[in-house]
Design a protein around this motif. Structure first.
Motif, PDB file in Angstrom:
ATOM      1  N   TRP A  10       2.435 -21.368 -28.438  1.00 17.29           N
ATOM      2  CA  TRP A  10       1.033 -21.811 -28.405  1.00 17.29           C
ATOM      3  C   TRP A  10       0.871 -23.291 -28.750  1.00 17.29           C
ATOM      4  CZ3 TRP A  10      -1.415 -17.114 -31.519  1.00 17.29           C
ATOM      5  CH2 TRP A  10      -1.325 -15.969 -30.723  1.00 17.29           C
ATOM      6  N   LYS A  11       1.940 -23.912 -29.187  1.00 18.81           N
ATOM      7  CA  LYS A  11       1.889 -25.333 -29.584  1.00 18.81           C
ATOM      8  C   LYS A  11       0.750 -25.533 -30.594  1.00 18.81           C
ATOM      9  CE  LYS A  11       3.889 -26.470 -25.193  1.00 18.81           C
ATOM     10  NZ  LYS A  11       4.350 -27.490 -24.297  1.00 18.81           N
ATOM     11  N   MET A  12       0.075 -26.695 -30.562  1.00 16.63           N
ATOM     12  CA  MET A  12      -0.970 -26.935 -31.567  1.00 16.63           C
ATOM     13  C   MET A  12      -2.345 -26.600 -30.976  1.00 16.63           C
ATOM     14  SD  MET A  12      -1.355 -30.221 -34.093  1.00 16.63           S
ATOM     15  CE  MET A  12      -2.398 -31.225 -33.054  1.00 16.63           C
ATOM     16  N   GLY A 211       9.140 -23.882 -18.576  1.00 16.48           N
ATOM     17  CA  GLY A 211       8.689 -25.047 -17.812  1.00 16.48           C
ATOM     18  C   GLY A 211       7.695 -24.592 -16.763  1.00 16.48           C
ATOM     19  N   SER A 212       6.399 -24.614 -17.161  1.00 14.80           N
ATOM     20  CA  SER A 212       5.310 -24.253 -16.257  1.00 14.80           C
ATOM     21  C   SER A 212       5.478 -22.869 -15.618  1.00 14.80           C
ATOM     22  CB  SER A 212       5.137 -25.336 -15.178  1.00 14.80           C
ATOM     23  OG  SER A 212       4.794 -26.572 -15.775  1.00 14.80           O
ATOM     24  N   VAL A 213       5.951 -21.920 -16.432  1.00 18.71           N
ATOM     25  CA  VAL A 213       6.003 -20.533 -15.937  1.00 18.71           C
ATOM     26  C   VAL A 213       4.579 -20.009 -15.843  1.00 18.71           C
ATOM     27  CG1 VAL A 213       6.728 -18.161 -16.466  1.00 18.71           C
ATOM     28  CG2 VAL A 213       8.280 -20.067 -16.942  1.00 18.71           C
ATOM     29  N   LYS A 214       4.284 -19.357 -14.734  1.00 14.48           N
ATOM     30  CA  LYS A 214       2.998 -18.683 -14.579  1.00 14.48           C
ATOM     31  C   LYS A 214       3.227 -17.392 -13.798  1.00 14.48           C
ATOM     32  CE  LYS A 214       1.706 -22.625 -11.590  1.00 14.48           C
ATOM     33  NZ  LYS A 214       2.856 -23.441 -11.927  1.00 14.48           N
ATOM     34  N   LEU A 231      10.159 -18.756 -21.773  1.00 13.28           N
ATOM     35  CA  LEU A 231       9.459 -19.387 -22.895  1.00 13.28           C
ATOM     36  C   LEU A 231       8.257 -20.069 -22.247  1.00 13.28           C
ATOM     37  CD1 LEU A 231       9.231 -20.196 -25.837  1.00 13.28           C
ATOM     38  CD2 LEU A 231      10.949 -21.950 -25.479  1.00 13.28           C
ATOM     39  N   VAL A 232       7.082 -19.613 -22.640  1.00 15.09           N
ATOM     40  CA  VAL A 232       5.873 -19.959 -21.892  1.00 15.09           C
ATOM     41  C   VAL A 232       4.911 -20.739 -22.767  1.00 15.09           C
ATOM     42  CG1 VAL A 232       3.978 -18.987 -20.530  1.00 15.09           C
ATOM     43  CG2 VAL A 232       6.159 -17.755 -20.665  1.00 15.09           C
ATOM     44  N   GLY A 233       4.524 -21.918 -22.327  1.00 16.42           N
ATOM     45  CA  GLY A 233       3.573 -22.727 -23.087  1.00 16.42           C
ATOM     46  C   GLY A 233       2.146 -22.445 -22.642  1.00 16.42           C
ATOM     47  N   GLY A 234       1.619 -23.315 -21.791  1.00 16.15           N
ATOM     48  CA  GLY A 234       0.208 -23.256 -21.388  1.00 16.15           C
ATOM     49  C   GLY A 234      -0.293 -21.874 -21.005  1.00 16.15           C
ATOM     50  N   ALA A 235       0.479 -21.180 -20.177  1.00 14.75           N
ATOM     51  CA  ALA A 235       0.001 -19.890 -19.664  1.00 14.75           C
ATOM     52  C   ALA A 235      -0.042 -18.810 -20.748  1.00 14.75           C
ATOM     53  CB  ALA A 235       0.881 -19.433 -18.504  1.00 14.75           C
TER      54      ALA A 235
HETATM   55  C1  PEP Z   1       7.000 -25.025 -23.594  1.00  9.62           C
HETATM   56  O1  PEP Z   1       6.283 -25.720 -24.274  1.00  9.62           O
HETATM   57  O2  PEP Z   1       8.022 -24.525 -24.081  1.00  9.62           O
HETATM   58  C2  PEP Z   1       6.641 -24.821 -22.176  1.00  9.62           C
HETATM   59  C3  PEP Z   1       7.517 -24.254 -21.407  1.00  9.62           C
HETATM   60  O3  PEP Z   1       5.401 -25.232 -21.797  1.00  9.62           O
HETATM   61  P1  PEP Z   1       4.687 -24.957 -20.383  1.00  9.62           P
HETATM   62  O4  PEP Z   1       4.891 -23.512 -20.033  1.00  9.62           O
HETATM   63  O5  PEP Z   1       3.249 -25.301 -20.587  1.00  9.62           O
HETATM   64  O6  PEP Z   1       5.359 -25.854 -19.384  1.00  9.62           O
END
Ligand code: PEP
Length: 251
Positions: A10-12, A211-214, A231-235
């Protein structure tokens, strides 16, 4: 067979209110998807809340970072034994944002990896190249150096209680995703390198792609032979997207 795993970073982002809503929706949406391991990594202050909200579910809780020190005068840092006290299950180490923005070198990352394991917390070690490194043909050398730094300090056996994440820096938060073939090539390289040291550890090691997994690209990525989830950030901040990504591991 390796269990698939999807971890939300979820980052910050988030507030107590948003997190409660998000987790409620995620936990409800994941009902029946027991075969995949799912974890979320909230900002530090929300770890106790998230632990509490996940208590009745199978969702694991991770930290986004950890100090390499056990205790001491390190203002603003959080030690692995403290995370352990909170019941945290795993910790991300060596995320590219930590490497780039906070000067974490391969050696520091290796120390964080070991500090985490010493406290009983499984690390997820992130490796990945920048766009210029990829363009210069350095991908292989960069990711192997990042991996070797940890193996040199912790030993390959340490990867029996850890996971690896390949996260090309140029794909993080940019909307650009590595193609399944590009990602698989690096995953195969990483697993092959570890297999050269221990076949058994390599065969059981979960290697995630980030890396931008959706929802729209997860299926093609996660069906590659050496990709064991994401490993999923934004989504991961959108319940529907995150649930759909997790569902793609069930294919
Ligand atoms: C991440 O921060 O580890 C990442 C993969 O981010 P995103 O999915 O937004 O690219």
């Amino acid at each position: 067979m390796r269990q698939k795993m999807v971890v939300g970073n979820w980052k910050m982002h988030g507030s107590a209110e948003q997190i409660q809503q998000l987790l409620r929706d995620v936990i409800r949406g994941l009902a029946g998807q027991e075969s995949t391991a799912v974890g979320v990594c909230p900002p530090y202050p929300y770890l106790p809340l998230v632990k509490q909200l996940c208590a009745e579910s199978d969702v694991k809780v991770g930290a986004q970072n950890v100090s390499r020190h056990e205790s001491g005068a390190f203002t603003g840092e959080v030690a692995a034994p403290m995370l352990s006290d909170l019941g945290v299950d795993f910790a991300i180490v060596g995320h590219s944002e930590r490497r780039e923005l906070y000067g974490e070198t391969n050696d520091i990352v290796a120390e964080k990896f070991m500090a985490s394991q010493a406290a009983g917390i499984n690390p997820i070690l992130c490796v990945g190249e920048t766009l210029s490194q990829r363009d210069d043909g350095e991908t292989e050398a960069v990711v192997l150096a990042q991996l070797q730094a940890v193996i040199a300090k912790a030993g390959v056996e340490a990867f029996g209680e850890a996971a690896l994440a390949y996260e090309p820096v140029w794909a993080i938060g940019t909307g650009k995703t590595a193609t399944p073939e590009q990602a698989q090539e690096v995953h195969r390289l990483l697993r092959g390198y570890i297999a050269g040291l221990s076949e058994d550890i390599a065969a059981n090691l979960q290697i995630l792609y980030g890396g931008s997994v959706k929802d729209s690209n997860a299926g093609a990525l996660f069906t590659q032979a050496d990709i064991d989830g994401g490993l999923v950030g934004g989504a991961s901040l959108q319940a529907e997207q995150f649930i759909a990504i997790c569902a793609n591991t069930e294919n």
